[in-house]
Design an enzyme around this catalytic site. Structure first.
Site, short mmCIF file in Angstrom:
data_model
loop_
_atom_site.label_atom_id
_atom_site.label_comp_id
_atom_site.label_asym_id
_atom_site.label_seq_id
_atom_site.Cartn_x
_atom_site.Cartn_y
_atom_site.Cartn_z
N ASP A 90 48.73 -1.03 11.13
CA ASP A 90 49.82 -0.46 11.89
C ASP A 90 49.44 0.91 12.39
OD1 ASP A 90 49.75 1.00 9.68
OD2 ASP A 90 51.88 0.26 9.04
N GLU A 131 44.18 2.26 1.27
CA GLU A 131 45.33 3.11 1.45
C GLU A 131 46.61 2.92 0.65
OE1 GLU A 131 47.37 2.45 5.14
OE2 GLU A 131 48.64 4.29 4.91
N ASP A 185 46.21 -0.68 6.49
CA ASP A 185 47.28 -1.52 7.31
C ASP A 185 46.73 -1.49 8.72
OD1 ASP A 185 48.35 -1.96 4.90
OD2 ASP A 185 50.02 -0.45 5.34
N ASP A 224 50.17 3.77 11.10
CA ASP A 224 49.71 4.63 9.90
C ASP A 224 48.38 4.17 9.47
OD1 ASP A 224 52.02 6.15 10.16
OD2 ASP A 224 53.13 4.99 8.41
#
Ligand code: 28G
Length: 652
Positions: free
Chosen positions: A517, A442, A515, A519
């Site tokens: 997190d 990403e 990641d 997102d």
């Protein structure tokens, strides 16, 4: 007589002595159960947690057989402290009289003679049975540290006990009772199994499924291993497969209120329930003798043929499909369907890679003609439902046509560019797909680091950026045209949907690197949804992985940096090396790592952690993706609240 006996050379003397003392039958019994202990995998698949669960299913299957014979209404399953399993039914009770062949009680025979269940001939009242055809009791006994069987019948309570398959207390009468039934308690053998820690959720799901499949049967389950947190459930569905379909569709928008239900007894009893939803997915689950036939087979074939024919005939004769139009294809007619097909077959032939594909060819015609007949009657009687379904099928057919054009456009465009690979892909040099891996990354910056940090011989990088399409809300034509998914489809190289061909994949490992997190979790879920809906064999074949970037870097002067992948690992490390002078860096994104760090922590096969995405339970996975990615908001909120832990683990 009971088992195939492989006599080992040089043991004849010993055998003779034993035969003299114990009788040939008893030796064969011991040898039989010894064989089970030697190669447990041959009988229960594996000695992992799956094999452990198999023990429970074998015993419960015997109760279900007794229910199918019409004598058992309630099964009570308990996981007791210490991982002891207790299963109780209210059937006739295993017969207790001396068995003419073995000269010991029938009950003891069932528990000590391998394959006993299958050898008793035809008057047992059993039409068909699941699992190992009710022969599992002796296998379970062989693989249990101890087993205790209590039977109520003929006015008495009888009990027998075993250790590792050997009788330590033969059947004896221990009391009086006017009830009937069988109760089995056992402790799986820790010498055999990797773990004894049953997964309550897995067992509960299987028992729910069993209860759906056997209309009217009540199954209670309780897990009291942790006295602070006792879990329990009770399943009892008078609606049988209709209830099953309602359960599968609980979070979906339905095209008609009640599932369509078809049932027919006879040589091959067939039971089917189906209901159309507004979704674009096809969800058909098939069972033979209560075993989930994941690979389908002749029963599924018959069902599909009948659907296609009946809807086309009805559509044409009622002028919903116009004279000039082409026939609807099978896949158009199955868009949005949820169905369960359950057949009972006396001597099922299981084929396919995982032996979960029904091979009996006569079943196709039996299922096909009964569905043809029942469904055409239903459609004639329910014209509004017929119209709603057919309109959806027709729009599915238009979308399929649009998808075909989009696909051809993609192909032509690629032909013009004289390469089938997306421009953003940094491919690897190795050509043998088995050794190659592609990282789907990403963000452009992380993509840049990954390109520099990788081993270009076998690692390819495909950066993705921008908003990803939610495939749960789109049809195939939109997916082909989507500029985020097109590169993924082309890089993997094996097509999508019904055209997907696993033998064409260009990488043995497709690794999602996002990641750690919210997102990152979102893009991961979007990609997994895409793979699950459009490249399912890729997941089934174990080709999809999640990269696991570290959460923290701990640095201390004069020491090598240490990367930690969980909070727990960081806490433990700090406790071991001491906190003084340690600086802690928390990584928020992959982009914060330089190429060397990314290689060392996340991409180097020697040091990285990869999580393999498995498809253990297609029903659960469908539910998760429907709820997480679908239109309905309130079930999503409820699901996330209730399963906060599970959703976090969805990736694992
Ligand atoms: C609680 C845990 C597991 C069972 C029965 C009932 C019968 C039976 C089981 O028969 C083999 C074959 C035919 C006699 C059958 C009782 C006919 C008449 C049974 C169970 C021997 C065994 N009366 N319930 N086996 N038959 N429940 N629950 O195992 O000749 S096993």
């Amino acid at each position: 007589m009971w088992i195939i006996l492989l006599k080992k050379k040089g043991r004849e003397d010993l055998m003779e002595k034993f035969e003299h003392e114990y009788g040939a039958d008893q030796i064969q019994v011991l040898e039989g159960l010894e064989a089970v202990r030697k190669r447990p995998g041959m009988y229960i698949g594996s000695v992992s947690i799956r094999g452990l669960h198999h023990l429970v299913y074998e015993i419960v299957d015997n109760c279900v057989d007794e229910a199918l014979a019409g004598y058992c209404t309630h099964i009570n399953i308990k996981i007791e402290p210490g991982n002891i399993i207790s299963v109780e039914d209210d059937g006739r009770g295993i017969p207790v009289e001396i068995h003419p062949k073995t000269k010991i009680s029938t009950a003891e025979t069932v528990y000590t003679v391998l394959h006993a269940g299958g050898k008793f001939g035809g008057d047992s009242g059993y039409k068909v049975s699941g699992g190992l055809h009710g022969v599992g009791a002796s296998v379970v006994n062989a693989l249990a540290e101890w087993t205790e069987v209590t039977i109520q019948r003929d006015g008495g309570i009888f009990q027998m006990k075993f250790k590792r398959g050997k009788t330590v207390e033969p059947l004896k009468r221990i009391g009086d009772s006017d009830k009937t039934g069988t109760k089995v308690r056992f402790l799986a053998d820790s010498q055999i199994f990797e773990t004894l820690d049953y997964d309550y959720t897995v067992l509960e799901n299987r028992f729910r499924e069993m209860a759906f499949l056997t209309k009217g049967l009540k199954i209670s389950v309780e897990d009291s291993r942790d006295p602070e947190n006792i879990k329990s459930a009770e399943f009892h569905f008078e609606g049988g497969l209709s209830s099953f379909v309602e359960y599968l569709n609980k979070n979906k928008e339905k095209l008609h209120e009640k599932p369509i239900y078809i049932e027919k007894d006879g040589e091959v009893p067939v039971e089917i329930a189906l209901q159309y939803t507004a979704s674009y997915n096809e969800n058909i689950y098939t069972f033979v003798n209560n075993i989930n036939t994941v690979e389908g087979g002749t029963h599924l074939e018959g069902f599909k043929r009948a659907l296609t024919k009946t809807f086309n005939d009805y559509g044409k004769s009622h002028n919903i499909i116009k004279e000039k139009d082409n026939n609807l294809q099978g896949e158009d007619i199955r868009e949005g369907i949820t169905a369960v097909v359950s057949v009972k077959v006396k001597e099922p032939q299981f084929e396919g890679q995982t032996k979960t594909k029904l091979g009996n060819s006569n079943v196709t015609g039996i299922v096909q003609s009964m569905v043809n007949e029942a469904l055409s009657i239903f459609l004639e009687e329910n014209p509004a439902v017929a119209k709603a379904i057919l309109e959806k099928c027709i729009s599915a057919s238009r979308a399929r046509e649009a998808a075909r054009k989009a696909r051809e456009l993609v192909r032509r465009k690629n032909a013009l560019e004289s390469t089938t690979l997306p421009g953003k892909l940094a491919d690897c040099s190795e050509k043998n797909a088995e050794n190659c891996e592609v990282y789907i990354v990403e963000g452009d910056s992380a993509g840049g680091s990954a390109k520099q940090g990788r081993d270009r011989r076998f690692q390819a990088i495909l950066p993705l950026w921008g908003k990803m399409l939610n495939v749960e809300k789109s049809r195939a034509d939109k997916i082909y045209n989507n500029d985020k998914l097109q590169p993924v489809i082309l890089a993997v190289g094996a097509g999508i949907g019904s055209e997907f061909d696993i033998s064409k994949i260009r990488y043995g490992k497709v690794i999602i690197m996002a990641d750690a997190d919210v997102d990152g979790a979102h893009i991961r879920t979007l990609l997994l949804t895409f793979f699950f809906r459009y490249m399912r064999p890729l997941i089934e074949n174990g080709n999809v992985y999640l990269a696991q970037p570290p959460l923290y870097k701990l640095s201390k002067r004069g020491m090598k940096d240490k990367y930690c992948y969980t909070d727990e690992e960081m806490e433990n490390t700090l406790a071991e090396i001491g906190r003084d002078g340690v600086s802690i860096q928390r990584y928020k994104g992959l982009g914060e790592m330089n190429p060397e760090q990314l290689w060392e922590t996340t991409m180097n096969p020697e040091t990285r952690i990869l999580i393999k995405v498995k498809l253990e339970d297609a029903i659960k996975a469908d539910e998760i993706f429907t709820v997480l990615m679908g239109d309905e908001i309130s079930p999503r909120r409820k699901f996330i609240e209730e399963n906060a832990k599970y959703v976090k683990n969805l990736d694992i």
